[in-house]
Design an enzyme around this catalytic site. Structure first.
Site, PDB file in Angstrom:
ATOM      1  N   ASP A  52      80.389 102.381 133.271  1.00 65.08           N
ATOM      2  CA  ASP A  52      80.322 103.539 133.462  1.00 65.08           C
ATOM      3  C   ASP A  52      81.578 103.953 134.243  1.00 65.08           C
ATOM      4  O   ASP A  52      81.397 103.446 135.613  1.00 65.08           O
ATOM      5  CB  ASP A  52      78.981 104.197 134.028  1.00 65.08           C
ATOM      6  CG  ASP A  52      78.693 105.747 133.823  1.00 65.08           C
ATOM      7  OD1 ASP A  52      79.034 106.213 132.754  1.00 65.08           O
ATOM      8  OD2 ASP A  52      78.506 106.171 134.986  1.00 65.08           O
TER       9      ASP A  52
ATOM     10  N   GLU B  47      84.655 102.366 130.554  1.00 66.30           N
ATOM     11  CA  GLU B  47      84.515 103.681 130.267  1.00 66.30           C
ATOM     12  C   GLU B  47      85.580 104.346 130.971  1.00 66.30           C
ATOM     13  O   GLU B  47      85.499 104.864 132.493  1.00 66.30           O
ATOM     14  CB  GLU B  47      83.163 104.566 130.581  1.00 66.30           C
ATOM     15  CG  GLU B  47      83.328 106.145 129.939  1.00 66.30           C
ATOM     16  CD  GLU B  47      82.354 106.757 130.710  1.00 66.30           C
ATOM     17  OE1 GLU B  47      82.061 107.959 130.012  1.00 66.30           O
ATOM     18  OE2 GLU B  47      82.254 106.807 131.911  1.00 66.30           O
TER      19      GLU B  47
HETATM   20  C1  NOJ Z   1      79.406 108.877 131.900  1.00 69.01           C
HETATM   21  C2  NOJ Z   1      78.042 108.861 131.076  1.00 69.01           C
HETATM   22  O1  NOJ Z   1      78.685 108.674 129.644  1.00 69.01           O
HETATM   23  C3  NOJ Z   1      77.478 110.242 131.238  1.00 69.01           C
HETATM   24  O2  NOJ Z   1      76.416 110.372 130.393  1.00 69.01           O
HETATM   25  C4  NOJ Z   1      76.972 110.241 132.668  1.00 69.01           C
HETATM   26  O3  NOJ Z   1      76.465 111.397 132.874  1.00 69.01           O
HETATM   27  C5  NOJ Z   1      78.302 109.999 133.620  1.00 69.01           C
HETATM   28  N1  NOJ Z   1      79.167 109.086 133.234  1.00 69.01           N
HETATM   29  C6  NOJ Z   1      77.725 109.751 134.916  1.00 69.01           C
HETATM   30  O4  NOJ Z   1      76.978 108.356 135.068  1.00 69.01           O
END
Ligand code: NOJ
Length: 538
Positions: A212, A271
């Site tokens: 993430d 991500e």
């Molecule tokens: C990306 C995630 O997909 C999202 O849902 C989240 O709020 C943020 N990162 C923070 O972790």
């Protein structure tokens, strides 16, 4: 094109299905999806034909941000089950030939994580505080935060907290909600701790970890102001002093060495949302992450010139580093394609979303399908009192947030929760709208013209075609300004019409699959607006 192409690694060309665990299937009737619920539905994923399943965070969490506020990196939240349930899920998935990918949330913890509690109880400058990003309060201007950084969910990214024993207050950084304090990745002890966490999930048998906010871990050493232009929507917050700092690359090189040393084809997936194809591609150089989400398609309008440009630039940037994109059209953070594209026609057969799916699944690289995308679910307009996304409150109730793409899945046409929960259960954590059963798996399985049937056919065909064309690159095919058209080798073509009128396509031999009925007549195929076709070139 597909993970089954000869010699292809599963993550390079596979289709991965994103399960938002809270909203997929509730086995115990508390209105919240859980791991046993996912396990029970794995045969559905097999019937869809995907290669892997990615589970969004199921770790112990106070749920300030849907589980992206982790209080224990090694456990399972009781709402989602137990570690034994997780092991059973992995075992079943592997027996069924599915890979399992878990989320890893290293940018921030929950404010309930023992590390943060320890930090608050410790004095400024202590090792416990050095796990996070604390900064002193300026005595001359005690209400002014250390810099102008904004939280992605609205407001300042800094919160002031008291210190114990009469020590001065300090600020701590939270790029997301105040319940998600950012970790300090310059701290070698923290890095060592995370290596053990990564190792722990690999030892439990996961095939991949999805990192993430993979581009956000390191912050600018001088914590310089970000200036104007910071955007509340975190996806558009690029090239900021809290993103894409050089330190991340060294970290991922280390992780890559560690992961590749473990038997099995394990993958690190980032991500990474930078919206600069070249910077993005640097994360997937041969010795860094195996894969990074390619959000370019998700951000692109339904407009052929923009799509061609985006796809072309992205492929070229990835090609230069020897990697391939991992395309994404939908996620738990984005407005669903059916609603985003205004989707010609609406209803369970929304035209543009169907055509976009055929476009994504025809491109070189991997593809991610977000639960419900294969059902053509629209974004749900939820009542104010149902909203749970922290964006809603943090924006002063001006931005509704992401809940509309997280509404629990309808499995059956009827029933209290359309079989999301067992009968007699608590209401789902987000309400399902009336008539949700029209989109259900049950209803669409019985309908050969449904969006589910299209996804099933496309994923199956992608695998079959992939056996022949493998990783063939894309060659553009000129079919007019409104059409995105290309070949992959000699054996496969795809054309998508984003314009307002039907377009004649020449050179189509045999139609393999189409998002609307379309057959060649008199040497040309008339491609309707908002439609896509897969074909064998003449
Ligand atoms: C990306 C995630 O997909 C999202 O849902 C989240 O709020 C943020 N990162 C923070 O972790």
């Amino acid at each position: 094109m597909t993970g089954s192409a000869p010699g292809e690694l599963w993550w390079r060309g596979g289709v991965c299905y994103q399960v938002y665990v809270r909203s997929f299937a509730d086995s115990d009737g508390d209105g919240v999806g859980d791991l046993p619920g996912v396990t029970a539905r794995l045969p559905y994923l097999v019937s869809l034909g995907v290669d892997a399943v990615w589970l969004t965070p199921f770790y112990p969490s106070p749920m300030a941000d849907g589980g992206y506020d982790v209080a224990d990196y090694r456990g399972v939240d009781p709402a989602f089950g137990t570690l034994a349930d997780f092991d059973a899920l992995v075992a079943d998935a592997h027996r069924l030939g599915l890979r399992v990918v878990c989320d890893l949330v290293p940018n921030h913890t929950s404010d309930r994580h023992p590390w943060f509690r320890e930090a608050l109880a410790a004095p400024p400058g202590s090792p416990a505080r050095r796990r996070y990003v604390f900064r002193p309060v300026d005595d001359h201007d005690p209400d002014r935060p250390p810099n102008d950084w904004r939280s992605a969910f609205g407001g300042s990214a800094w919160r002031r907290v008291p210190s114990p024993d009469g020590w001065p207050d300090e600020w701590y950084l939270h790029l997301f909600s105040p319940e998600q304090p950012d970790l300090n990745w310059d701290n070698p002890q923290l890095r060592a701790e995370f290596r053990k966490i990564v190792r722990c999930w690999l030892d439990r048998g996961v095939d991949g970890l999805c990192i993430d906010m993979a581009h956000a871990l390191f912050k600018h050493p001088d914590m310089v102001d970000a200036g104007a232009g910071q955007h509340i929507e975190f996806r558009r917050n690029h090239l900021m002093p809290f993103f894409d700092q050089p330190g991340v690359h060294g970290l991922y090189r280390q992780w890559r060495t560690m992961v590749d040393a473990v038997p099995g084809e394990r993958a690190l997936i980032g991500e990474v949302c930078l919206f600069d194809a070249d910077r993005q591609a640097r994360y997937v150089r041969p010795d860094e992450l195996h894969q990074a989400f390619t959000f370019e398609l998700l951000e692109c309008d339904w407009f052929a010139p923009a799509l061609r440009d985006t796809i072309g630039r992205t492929l070229e940037a990835y090609r230069r580093v020897g990697a391939r994109p991992a395309w994404v059209l939908n996620s738990h953070d984005a407005t669903r394609t059916v609603t985003r594209y205004g989707s010609g026609g609406g209803g369970p057969r929304a035209a543009r979303a169907r055509a976009a799916a055929l476009l994504m699944l025809a491109l070189p690289g991997a593809a991610y399908v977000y639960q419900g995308e294969e059902l053509g679910l629209p974004q749900v307009d939820l009542p104010d009192e149902a909203l749970r996304d922290p964006i809603w409150e943090r924006s002063g109730r001006t931005v509704r947030g992401r809940d509309g793409s997280r509404v629990p899945i309808p499995w059956t046409a009827d029933g209290e929760t359309y079989a999301f929960s067992p009968d007699g259960a608590d209401p789902p954590w987000l309400p399902q709208p009336d008539g949700w059963g029209a989109w259900s798996v049950q209803r669409q399985t019985a309908d050969p013209a449904s969006t589910l049937a299209l996804y099933r056919a496309a994923i199956r065909l992608r695998r079959k075609v992939g056996e022949n064309i493998g990783a063939a690159e894309l060659t553009w095919w000129d079919a007019g300004p409104d059409v995105v058209a290309f070949r992959r080798g000699d054996g496969f073509g795809c054309a998508v019409n984003t314009g307002g009128g039907a377009v004649p396509l020449t050179g189509v031999g045999r139609v393999l699959l189409a998002s609307v009925p379309a057959e060649p007549a008199g040497g040309a195929l008339l491609l309707p607006p908002d439609a896509a076709v897969w074909f064998i070139p003449a």
